[in-house]
Design a protein around this motif. Structure first.
Motif, short mmCIF file in Angstrom:
data_model
loop_
_atom_site.label_atom_id
_atom_site.label_comp_id
_atom_site.label_asym_id
_atom_site.label_seq_id
_atom_site.Cartn_x
_atom_site.Cartn_y
_atom_site.Cartn_z
N ALA A 1 -12.01 -54.60 18.33
CA ALA A 1 -11.54 -55.25 17.11
C ALA A 1 -12.27 -54.69 15.90
O ALA A 1 -11.65 -54.39 14.86
N VAL A 2 -13.57 -54.52 16.02
CA VAL A 2 -14.36 -53.97 14.91
C VAL A 2 -13.96 -52.53 14.64
O VAL A 2 -13.82 -52.12 13.49
N GLU A 3 -13.72 -51.78 15.69
CA GLU A 3 -13.32 -50.38 15.52
C GLU A 3 -11.98 -50.28 14.78
O GLU A 3 -11.81 -49.47 13.88
N ARG A 4 -11.05 -51.15 15.13
CA ARG A 4 -9.74 -51.15 14.49
C ARG A 4 -9.87 -51.54 13.02
O ARG A 4 -9.22 -50.96 12.15
N LEU A 5 -10.72 -52.51 12.72
CA LEU A 5 -10.85 -53.00 11.35
C LEU A 5 -11.62 -52.04 10.45
O LEU A 5 -11.48 -52.08 9.24
N THR A 6 -12.44 -51.20 11.03
CA THR A 6 -13.24 -50.27 10.22
C THR A 6 -12.67 -48.85 10.19
O THR A 6 -13.32 -47.95 9.68
N ASP A 7 -11.47 -48.66 10.72
CA ASP A 7 -10.82 -47.35 10.69
C ASP A 7 -10.17 -47.17 9.32
O ASP A 7 -9.13 -47.76 9.02
N THR A 8 -10.77 -46.33 8.45
CA THR A 8 -10.31 -46.19 7.06
C THR A 8 -8.94 -45.51 6.96
O THR A 8 -8.28 -45.66 5.95
N SER A 9 -8.51 -44.81 7.99
CA SER A 9 -7.20 -44.15 7.92
C SER A 9 -6.07 -45.16 7.97
O SER A 9 -4.94 -44.86 7.59
N LYS A 10 -6.35 -46.39 8.40
CA LYS A 10 -5.31 -47.43 8.48
C LYS A 10 -5.30 -48.34 7.25
O LYS A 10 -4.49 -49.25 7.18
N TYR A 11 -6.20 -48.11 6.31
CA TYR A 11 -6.24 -48.93 5.10
C TYR A 11 -5.04 -48.62 4.21
O TYR A 11 -4.57 -47.48 4.16
N THR A 12 -4.57 -49.63 3.48
CA THR A 12 -3.43 -49.44 2.60
C THR A 12 -3.77 -49.95 1.20
O THR A 12 -4.79 -50.61 1.00
N GLY A 13 -2.89 -49.66 0.23
CA GLY A 13 -3.03 -50.18 -1.12
C GLY A 13 -4.29 -49.70 -1.81
O GLY A 13 -4.72 -48.55 -1.64
N SER A 14 -4.89 -50.58 -2.60
CA SER A 14 -6.06 -50.19 -3.39
C SER A 14 -7.28 -49.92 -2.50
O SER A 14 -8.19 -49.20 -2.89
N LYS B 1 -7.27 -48.21 0.21
CA LYS B 1 -7.16 -46.82 0.64
C LYS B 1 -7.80 -45.87 -0.38
O LYS B 1 -8.34 -44.84 -0.01
N GLU B 2 -7.72 -46.24 -1.67
CA GLU B 2 -8.24 -45.40 -2.74
C GLU B 2 -9.78 -45.32 -2.73
O GLU B 2 -10.35 -44.45 -3.38
N ARG B 3 -10.43 -46.22 -2.03
CA ARG B 3 -11.90 -46.26 -2.04
C ARG B 3 -12.54 -45.23 -1.11
O ARG B 3 -13.75 -45.08 -1.09
N PHE B 4 -11.71 -44.56 -0.27
CA PHE B 4 -12.24 -43.61 0.70
C PHE B 4 -11.54 -42.26 0.56
O PHE B 4 -10.36 -42.20 0.21
N ASP B 5 -12.27 -41.18 0.86
CA ASP B 5 -11.63 -39.87 0.83
C ASP B 5 -10.96 -39.61 2.18
O ASP B 5 -10.95 -40.47 3.05
N ALA B 6 -10.42 -38.41 2.38
CA ALA B 6 -9.66 -38.10 3.60
C ALA B 6 -10.53 -38.17 4.86
O ALA B 6 -10.04 -38.50 5.94
N SER B 7 -11.83 -37.87 4.73
CA SER B 7 -12.71 -37.89 5.90
C SER B 7 -13.18 -39.29 6.26
O SER B 7 -13.79 -39.50 7.31
N GLY B 8 -12.91 -40.27 5.39
CA GLY B 8 -13.34 -41.64 5.67
C GLY B 8 -14.61 -42.03 4.97
O GLY B 8 -15.10 -43.14 5.13
N LYS B 9 -15.17 -41.08 4.20
CA LYS B 9 -16.41 -41.38 3.47
C LYS B 9 -16.07 -42.12 2.19
O LYS B 9 -15.12 -41.78 1.49
N GLY B 10 -16.85 -43.13 1.86
CA GLY B 10 -16.61 -43.92 0.66
C GLY B 10 -16.84 -43.12 -0.61
O GLY B 10 -17.70 -42.25 -0.67
N LYS B 11 -16.06 -43.40 -1.65
CA LYS B 11 -16.17 -42.70 -2.94
C LYS B 11 -17.19 -43.35 -3.85
O LYS B 11 -17.45 -42.85 -4.93
N GLY B 12 -17.73 -44.47 -3.47
CA GLY B 12 -18.70 -45.16 -4.30
C GLY B 12 -18.04 -45.86 -5.46
O GLY B 12 -16.95 -46.41 -5.33
N ILE B 13 -18.66 -45.79 -6.64
CA ILE B 13 -18.15 -46.49 -7.83
C ILE B 13 -16.80 -45.94 -8.26
O ILE B 13 -15.96 -46.67 -8.77
N ALA B 14 -16.53 -44.67 -8.00
CA ALA B 14 -15.26 -44.06 -8.37
C ALA B 14 -14.10 -44.67 -7.59
O ALA B 14 -12.97 -44.69 -8.07
#
Length: 201
Positions: free
Chosen positions: A147-160, A162-175
């Protein structure tokens, strides 16, 4: 007199050492002590009753047990399973018309439960006596991990989100959280930014 005795003793010890015939000192009973250390202390059914009747209740004196404490005990001892359920324990416990029952009544409760469910009473008591001190039952981490693995998979995020992570899944920080104003002077979408030579203005 004392010095002559000491010298004789030293002479005897040196002769024994030279001959290799020293008297062996009695060995400490290490094997017996090791076996005693490995053995778990035998806890009686009544001791377990006292421990579980105090479990979760700081004011309890260990003489009366509640239904919830009994169910926790039975779950830890793996007495509650497909054959005996918490519904069964509730029905048999409520026959005493009390919120807490004594050790004697608890034995009657177990006899009635075992007789109704056709389970050996001594088998139940042995499981309950040897289940260990009251504690938290460990839950398997299999379902929680997936369950935790599914919830933390950034490739499945949608909407705003999704914009918080780059293609590799690393967070963009304040940007990824705020719209940063571009004050470079170029209009949005201009593709030739910073290509104009510096000297020609």
């Amino acid at each position: 007199m004392q010095s002559s005795f000491d010298s004789k003793k030293r002479n005897n010890m040196s002769e024994e050492a030279a001959n290799g015939t020293s008297t062996p000192s009695p060995a400490p009973p290490t094997t017996e002590m090791a076996e005693m250390a490995l053995e778990e202390p035998k806890v009686s059914f009544q001791d377990q009753f006292k421990a579980f009747s105090k479990f979760g209740d700081t004011k309890s004196d260990g003489k009366l047990i509640t239904l919830s404490q009994s169910d926790k005990w039975m779950k830890q001892a793996k007495v509650i399973d497909k054959k005996i359920t918490t519904t069964d324990t509730g029905i048999h416990f409520k026959k005493f018309k009390a919120m807490k029952i004594s050790y004697g009544d608890y034995n009657k409760f177990l006899e009635d439960l075992a007789k109704t469910k056709k389970v050996e009473l001594q088998e139940i008591k042995n499981k309950m006596a040897s289940c260990g001190a009251p504690g938290v039952i460990q839950v398997s981490a299999g379902k929680a991990a997936s369950a935790v693995e599914r919830l933390t998979d950034t490739s499945k995020y949608t909407g705003s989100h999704k914009e918080r992570f780059d293609a590799s899944g690393k967070g963009k920080g304040i940007a990824g959280r705020k719209n940063i104003v571009d004050d470079s002077g170029y209009v949005t979408g201009y593709q030739n930014k910073d290509t104009y030579p510096e000297g020609q203005q």
